[in-house]
Structure formats: C-alpha cells, structure tokens
Design a protein around this motif. Structure first.
Motif, PDB file in Angstrom:
ATOM      1  N   ALA A 164      40.274   1.867  40.750  1.00  0.00           N
ATOM      2  CA  ALA A 164      39.258   2.308  39.796  1.00  0.00           C
ATOM      3  C   ALA A 164      39.318   3.804  39.597  1.00  0.00           C
ATOM      4  O   ALA A 164      39.733   4.558  40.486  1.00  0.00           O
ATOM      5  CB  ALA A 164      37.869   1.904  40.278  1.00  0.00           C
ATOM      6  N   LEU A 208      36.731   6.925  38.387  1.00  0.00           N
ATOM      7  CA  LEU A 208      35.395   7.400  38.052  1.00  0.00           C
ATOM      8  C   LEU A 208      35.537   8.655  37.194  1.00  0.00           C
ATOM      9  O   LEU A 208      36.089   9.668  37.643  1.00  0.00           O
ATOM     10  CB  LEU A 208      34.596   7.713  39.320  1.00  0.00           C
ATOM     11  CG  LEU A 208      33.231   8.387  39.119  1.00  0.00           C
ATOM     12  CD1 LEU A 208      32.288   7.495  38.328  1.00  0.00           C
ATOM     13  CD2 LEU A 208      32.628   8.772  40.466  1.00  0.00           C
ATOM     14  N   LEU A 234      30.973   3.852  45.960  1.00  0.00           N
ATOM     15  CA  LEU A 234      32.019   3.124  45.242  1.00  0.00           C
ATOM     16  C   LEU A 234      33.299   3.053  46.065  1.00  0.00           C
ATOM     17  O   LEU A 234      33.974   2.020  46.118  1.00  0.00           O
ATOM     18  CB  LEU A 234      32.286   3.785  43.898  1.00  0.00           C
ATOM     19  CG  LEU A 234      31.200   3.678  42.817  1.00  0.00           C
ATOM     20  CD1 LEU A 234      31.547   4.549  41.620  1.00  0.00           C
ATOM     21  CD2 LEU A 234      31.000   2.235  42.383  1.00  0.00           C
ATOM     22  N   VAL A 284      34.874   3.713  35.535  1.00  0.00           N
ATOM     23  CA  VAL A 284      33.442   3.940  35.671  1.00  0.00           C
ATOM     24  C   VAL A 284      33.105   5.256  34.987  1.00  0.00           C
ATOM     25  O   VAL A 284      33.742   6.282  35.237  1.00  0.00           O
ATOM     26  CB  VAL A 284      33.018   4.002  37.152  1.00  0.00           C
ATOM     27  CG1 VAL A 284      31.488   4.128  37.263  1.00  0.00           C
ATOM     28  CG2 VAL A 284      33.505   2.769  37.907  1.00  0.00           C
ATOM     29  N   SER A 285      32.110   5.230  34.114  1.00  0.00           N
ATOM     30  CA  SER A 285      31.669   6.423  33.404  1.00  0.00           C
ATOM     31  C   SER A 285      30.367   6.920  34.021  1.00  0.00           C
ATOM     32  O   SER A 285      29.408   6.162  34.142  1.00  0.00           O
ATOM     33  CB  SER A 285      31.454   6.107  31.916  1.00  0.00           C
ATOM     34  OG  SER A 285      30.787   7.166  31.265  1.00  0.00           O
ATOM     35  N   ALA A 334      32.390   0.158  33.719  1.00  0.00           N
ATOM     36  CA  ALA A 334      31.077   0.235  34.360  1.00  0.00           C
ATOM     37  C   ALA A 334      30.445   1.558  33.977  1.00  0.00           C
ATOM     38  O   ALA A 334      31.135   2.571  33.836  1.00  0.00           O
ATOM     39  CB  ALA A 334      31.198   0.107  35.872  1.00  0.00           C
ATOM     40  N   ALA A 358      23.812   2.046  39.997  1.00  0.00           N
ATOM     41  CA  ALA A 358      24.993   1.967  40.851  1.00  0.00           C
ATOM     42  C   ALA A 358      24.918   0.743  41.761  1.00  0.00           C
ATOM     43  O   ALA A 358      25.934   0.083  42.005  1.00  0.00           O
ATOM     44  CB  ALA A 358      25.121   3.247  41.684  1.00  0.00           C
ATOM     45  N   ILE A 409      25.923  -2.269  39.769  1.00  0.00           N
ATOM     46  CA  ILE A 409      27.374  -2.286  39.562  1.00  0.00           C
ATOM     47  C   ILE A 409      28.096  -2.741  40.825  1.00  0.00           C
ATOM     48  O   ILE A 409      29.012  -3.575  40.779  1.00  0.00           O
ATOM     49  CB  ILE A 409      27.854  -0.893  39.115  1.00  0.00           C
ATOM     50  CG1 ILE A 409      27.339  -0.588  37.703  1.00  0.00           C
ATOM     51  CG2 ILE A 409      29.377  -0.807  39.155  1.00  0.00           C
ATOM     52  CD1 ILE A 409      27.494   0.857  37.303  1.00  0.00           C
TER      53      ILE A 409
END
Length: 319
Positions: A6, A8, A29, A62-63, A99, A123, A126
């Motif tokens: 992932a 971020l 995360l 992930v934003s 996300a 969060a 998610i």
C-alpha cells in the motif's frame, strides 16, 4: 501469501491532522500492510504518486487530505497503465483499491461513503475493512479528460468556489459562514442574471437553453454546511449515472428559494426556475461566454464547453 502493498499519500497541509497524528496513522496501517508513505509537494503531485503506485503493482492507495487530494489520487489511478497481467478486467479490479482518511475541512467524498468525520474513527473503519476484505465498487464522473468523485459545476456554484478559495488565500478559514457569504455575494453581484449563458446538449434530445448555472452530482449530498447536507439532487448515487440541477434564472428571489429548498431536511428543489435531470450517462454543457468551472470543490478556471460522462463501476473503495 505476501502482505498487501500500500501507498499512503499525505497532504501535509491537511487541516485536521498533525504530524503526531499522522505518525499514529502510519503505525496503525503499517501493522497490517506493507506500507510506503509519500508527502505531496505541489499541486498534481498526488496524482503522479497514485499513477506510479498503480503502474508498479501496489494493491491499495490511501489518501490523507481533503477532497482535492482525493480527486488527484483518483485521477492518478484512473489514468494509470497497469501491467499486461491486469488488462482485460474492469477498472475497479484492474486498479489498486482506494481508501480515504478525511483530513480536510469538509470531506464530502468520505462522508458520502459513510465514513466518520473523525480521522481516527475513519482509520478504524478502513483497518476493519482491510481485515475483512470489505469494499464497495463505485462509479465516477468524467469532465472532458478529468475524473471527479462527487460534484462538478459551471456558473454560479463554481464562481462561489472561486470566491471561497480567494478568501482562503487571504488567510480566511473555510467555515459555513464564509461559504454562505460567498453565495450571497455572488448572487447579488448580478453576473449573468439578465442573459443566462449556459445550455445542456444530450444525445437525441433537444437542447436545454437559457440556464444560469449547472450543478452536476455523482452522489448525494452535493456538499455540507457544517453538519447540514446540501442536496440539489438528492437521488444522486455512486451506483447510477450523473444527476444535474440547473437554474433558468439567477434572479435573487428565485435563486434564494431554490438554495433554501436544497438545504431543507427533505430536500426536493422544484419550481419553474429549476431543471433537474436524473441518471444521465452523457451530456455537454456549453456556454456563450467563459464560465467558472469546478470539480470536487476545486476551482479550475473558466470554460465554454465541457463534455460530461458517467463512468460506472470505476473504483473499489475500502469503507
């Protein structure tokens, strides 16, 4: 099975988070996925980061930021060219999942997905979604070659967006009061009141002409003023085509009445001044003179012609 990869994407200017809170999010995360973190440096950087992530096989982007950051990330994903192994499937399953951790002042997209306003709670949702494999497939809108998640507009609403952005550049805080003052100021400015410049062209239909402003939605609500949703098109949905509301006149009395209807608890804007179209696959907005234009709450200058398209089942979102 290797852990999920992932990225971020962090907007360091996000208004509702601090460096310490971002560190907490990264640790949370990172405890579940193979996480890389990138900070945006300028406008357009989030799109470039998301595009590169998609093209290098990342599973999730992930934003962390506001609606503008989300819009950039989505455009980066949707314009990526993943490897040949991913070809032949729909975009939603060809691209990384998305996300969204809300970090802006309004966070319309995250709230439309049902995520909590608080970034810590979002969060948590998610992380739970990642553990359970839960996701939602949503449609997007496209304006010419740029995608949007929840709204677009030409005319009055985009001009209001411009006023709010200008006020923020002067140091003002984005508040419901600032937004309402911007609406009132734009309505009373009298621009385009006597000769509404917009028209809507649809395949196989007669054009709708003499329109003062056009609001396009990919979901409801259109925006929020504090906790109150504003709903020009309350039936708009990620699962259908685009909805739009247009005003035939920008006279003060009729415009004020429509804005009041949009803000009511059971919103249903109507009247001879109101044009509403539901579940549209495609249309073009044409202006007789340059008009303000916005996507997902970002002012993008002036346009005289924009082609709008609904893009069904475009993205997987963890929510």
């Amino acid at each position: 099975m290797p852990p999920m990869r992932a990225l971020l994407v962090v907007n360091p200017k996000a208004t509702t988070t601090t460096e310490r809170s971002r560190d907490v999010l990264v640790r949370a995360l990172g405890s579940q996925i193979d996480l890389s973190v990138e900070y945006t440096l300028k406008r357009g950087h989030a799109a470039a980061l998301a595009r590169e992530a998609a093209e290098t096989g990342v599973d999730l982007v992930v934003s962390l930021g506001g609606d503008g950051t989300v819009n950039e990330v989505v455009n980066g994903l949707m314009t990526a060219e993943p490897g040949l192994a991913s070809q032949g499937t729909s975009p939603a399953f060809r691209l990384p999942a998305l996300a969204v951790v809300p970090g802006g002042s309004t966070n319309v997209f995250a709230r439309a997905l049902g995520l909590p306003r608080d970034w810590v709670e979002s969060a948590g949702v998610i992380l739970d979604g990642l553990r359970s494999g839960r996701h939602r497939v949503i449609g997007l809108g496209r304006a010419d070659d740029r995608y949007f998640t929840f709204t677009a507009g030409m005319g009055l609403d985009a001009a209001v967006t411009r006023r709010v952005e200008q006020a923020r550049l002067r140091g003002r805080t984005s508040t419901p009061a600032l937004y309402l003052r911007s609406v009132v100021g734009q309505v009373f400015s009298g621009e385009d009141r006597k000769a509404p410049p917009l028209s809507i062209e649809r395949p196989g239909e007669e054009p709708e002409v003499g329109l003062g402003t056009v609001i396009i939605q990919n979901t409801a609500p259109w925006t929020y003023v504090g906790d109150r949703p504003i709903n020009p098109n309350p039936q708009a949905s990620f699962d259908r085509g685009l909805d739009l509301l247009a005003l035939r006149s920008l006279a003060v009395a009729s415009t004020t009445r429509t804005v009041t209807q949009m803000a009511s608890r059971n919103a249903d804007p109507h009247g001879k001044n109101v044009l509403r179209l539901h579940d549209q696959a495609e249309f073009t907005v044409v202006a007789s003179r340059p008009q303000s234009f916005q996507l997902d709450g970002d002012y993008l200058g002036e346009r005289q012609k924009v082609h709008f398209l609904s893009v069904p089942e475009a993205l997987r979102v963890i929510c």
